[in-house]
Design a protein around this motif. Structure first.
Motif, PDB file in Angstrom:
ATOM      1  N   GLY A  23     -10.228  40.909  54.242  1.00 51.19           N
ATOM      2  CA  GLY A  23     -11.609  40.595  53.926  1.00 51.19           C
ATOM      3  C   GLY A  23     -12.466  41.825  53.699  1.00 51.19           C
ATOM      4  N   PHE A  24     -12.017  42.982  54.163  1.00 53.76           N
ATOM      5  CA  PHE A  24     -12.767  44.229  53.999  1.00 53.76           C
ATOM      6  C   PHE A  24     -12.336  45.006  52.765  1.00 53.76           C
ATOM      7  CE2 PHE A  24     -13.108  43.331  58.535  1.00 53.76           C
ATOM      8  CZ  PHE A  24     -14.487  43.368  58.672  1.00 53.76           C
ATOM      9  N   THR A  25     -11.505  44.410  51.931  1.00 54.52           N
ATOM     10  CA  THR A  25     -11.050  45.108  50.732  1.00 54.52           C
ATOM     11  C   THR A  25     -11.689  44.516  49.481  1.00 54.52           C
ATOM     12  OG1 THR A  25      -9.135  43.659  50.444  1.00 54.52           O
ATOM     13  CG2 THR A  25      -8.807  45.651  51.778  1.00 54.52           C
ATOM     14  N   LEU A  30     -13.110  40.182  45.402  1.00 51.14           N
ATOM     15  CA  LEU A  30     -13.022  39.823  43.990  1.00 51.14           C
ATOM     16  C   LEU A  30     -12.238  38.524  43.820  1.00 51.14           C
ATOM     17  CD1 LEU A  30     -13.860  40.844  41.202  1.00 51.14           C
ATOM     18  CD2 LEU A  30     -11.647  41.949  41.052  1.00 51.14           C
ATOM     19  N   GLY A  31     -11.194  38.331  44.609  1.00 51.19           N
ATOM     20  CA  GLY A  31     -10.426  37.092  44.573  1.00 51.19           C
ATOM     21  C   GLY A  31     -11.268  35.889  44.966  1.00 51.19           C
ATOM     22  N   ARG A  32     -12.107  36.049  45.978  1.00 53.27           N
ATOM     23  CA  ARG A  32     -13.002  34.961  46.381  1.00 53.27           C
ATOM     24  C   ARG A  32     -13.976  34.620  45.264  1.00 53.27           C
ATOM     25  NH1 ARG A  32     -14.681  36.857  52.448  1.00 53.27           N
ATOM     26  NH2 ARG A  32     -12.677  36.427  53.408  1.00 53.27           N
ATOM     27  N   LEU A  33     -14.492  35.642  44.621  1.00 49.71           N
ATOM     28  CA  LEU A  33     -15.442  35.428  43.527  1.00 49.71           C
ATOM     29  C   LEU A  33     -14.774  34.711  42.360  1.00 49.71           C
ATOM     30  CD1 LEU A  33     -18.317  35.997  42.490  1.00 49.71           C
ATOM     31  CD2 LEU A  33     -17.447  38.133  41.571  1.00 49.71           C
ATOM     32  N   SER A  42     -22.427  39.947  52.569  1.00 54.74           N
ATOM     33  CA  SER A  42     -21.405  40.835  53.131  1.00 54.74           C
ATOM     34  C   SER A  42     -20.340  41.168  52.085  1.00 54.74           C
ATOM     35  CB  SER A  42     -20.764  40.211  54.365  1.00 54.74           C
ATOM     36  OG  SER A  42     -20.094  39.011  54.031  1.00 54.74           O
ATOM     37  N   GLY A  43     -20.034  40.218  51.214  1.00 53.68           N
ATOM     38  CA  GLY A  43     -19.082  40.487  50.131  1.00 53.68           C
ATOM     39  C   GLY A  43     -19.609  41.524  49.168  1.00 53.68           C
ATOM     40  N   ALA A  48     -19.676  47.162  47.243  1.00 49.56           N
ATOM     41  CA  ALA A  48     -20.451  48.388  47.047  1.00 49.56           C
ATOM     42  C   ALA A  48     -19.890  49.539  47.876  1.00 49.56           C
ATOM     43  CB  ALA A  48     -21.909  48.135  47.401  1.00 49.56           C
ATOM     44  N   ALA A  49     -19.480  49.269  49.106  1.00 52.66           N
ATOM     45  CA  ALA A  49     -18.911  50.313  49.954  1.00 52.66           C
ATOM     46  C   ALA A  49     -17.596  50.826  49.379  1.00 52.66           C
ATOM     47  CB  ALA A  49     -18.701  49.785  51.371  1.00 52.66           C
ATOM     48  N   ASN A  50     -16.756  49.922  48.890  1.00 54.73           N
ATOM     49  CA  ASN A  50     -15.498  50.343  48.279  1.00 54.73           C
ATOM     50  C   ASN A  50     -15.754  51.166  47.017  1.00 54.73           C
ATOM     51  OD1 ASN A  50     -12.892  49.220  49.563  1.00 54.73           O
ATOM     52  ND2 ASN A  50     -14.346  47.545  49.727  1.00 54.73           N
ATOM     53  N   LEU A  51     -16.756  50.783  46.235  1.00 56.91           N
ATOM     54  CA  LEU A  51     -17.114  51.543  45.047  1.00 56.91           C
ATOM     55  C   LEU A  51     -17.610  52.933  45.417  1.00 56.91           C
ATOM     56  CD1 LEU A  51     -17.479  51.623  41.968  1.00 56.91           C
ATOM     57  CD2 LEU A  51     -19.761  50.683  42.324  1.00 56.91           C
ATOM     58  N   ALA A  52     -18.430  53.029  46.464  1.00 53.92           N
ATOM     59  CA  ALA A  52     -18.932  54.325  46.909  1.00 53.92           C
ATOM     60  C   ALA A  52     -17.789  55.226  47.370  1.00 53.92           C
ATOM     61  CB  ALA A  52     -19.948  54.134  48.032  1.00 53.92           C
ATOM     62  N   ILE A  53     -16.848  54.681  48.107  1.00 55.92           N
ATOM     63  CA  ILE A  53     -15.683  55.460  48.552  1.00 55.92           C
ATOM     64  C   ILE A  53     -14.888  55.965  47.353  1.00 55.92           C
ATOM     65  CG2 ILE A  53     -13.457  55.286  49.745  1.00 55.92           C
ATOM     66  CD1 ILE A  53     -14.876  53.342  51.702  1.00 55.92           C
ATOM     67  N   LEU A  54     -14.697  55.111  46.362  1.00 53.11           N
ATOM     68  CA  LEU A  54     -13.965  55.504  45.157  1.00 53.11           C
ATOM     69  C   LEU A  54     -14.685  56.620  44.406  1.00 53.11           C
ATOM     70  CD1 LEU A  54     -11.664  54.994  43.095  1.00 53.11           C
ATOM     71  CD2 LEU A  54     -13.191  53.356  42.012  1.00 53.11           C
ATOM     72  N   VAL A  55     -15.997  56.510  44.259  1.00 49.61           N
ATOM     73  CA  VAL A  55     -16.766  57.528  43.542  1.00 49.61           C
ATOM     74  C   VAL A  55     -16.726  58.862  44.286  1.00 49.61           C
ATOM     75  CG1 VAL A  55     -19.114  58.182  42.869  1.00 49.61           C
ATOM     76  CG2 VAL A  55     -18.258  55.917  42.328  1.00 49.61           C
TER      77      VAL A  55
END
Length: 69
Positions: A23-25, A30-33, A42-43, A48-55
């Motif tokens: 659920g934290f990935t 994206l699968g839920r969406l 929270s989704g 957004a947090a995953n995107l920030a980590i990637l950037v």
């Protein structure tokens, strides 16, 4: 690591304890969406947090590649 993150959403369908971790990935959210379950605050935060980590990781690796030349 890529294979693990790719298969976590699929494995979450079979095991509830894996669903908590997945659920934290980005993939699970994206699968839920895409499944039509909607997106929650929270989704959106997790995406957004995953995107920030990637950037940040991409910027650091790019800066390192420039300094090694």
């Amino acid at each position: 690591i890529g294979i693990l993150f790719a298969f976590l959403p699929m494995l979450a369908n079979f095991n509830k304890s894996i669903e908590v971790v997945a659920g934290f990935t980005y993939g699970q959210q994206l699968g839920r969406l895409l499944a039509g379950k909607g997106i929650t605050f929270s989704g959106l935060f997790i995406i957004a947090a995953n995107l920030a980590i990637l950037v940040i990781a991409s910027a650091l690796l790019y800066k390192r590649s420039l300094s090694e030349e």
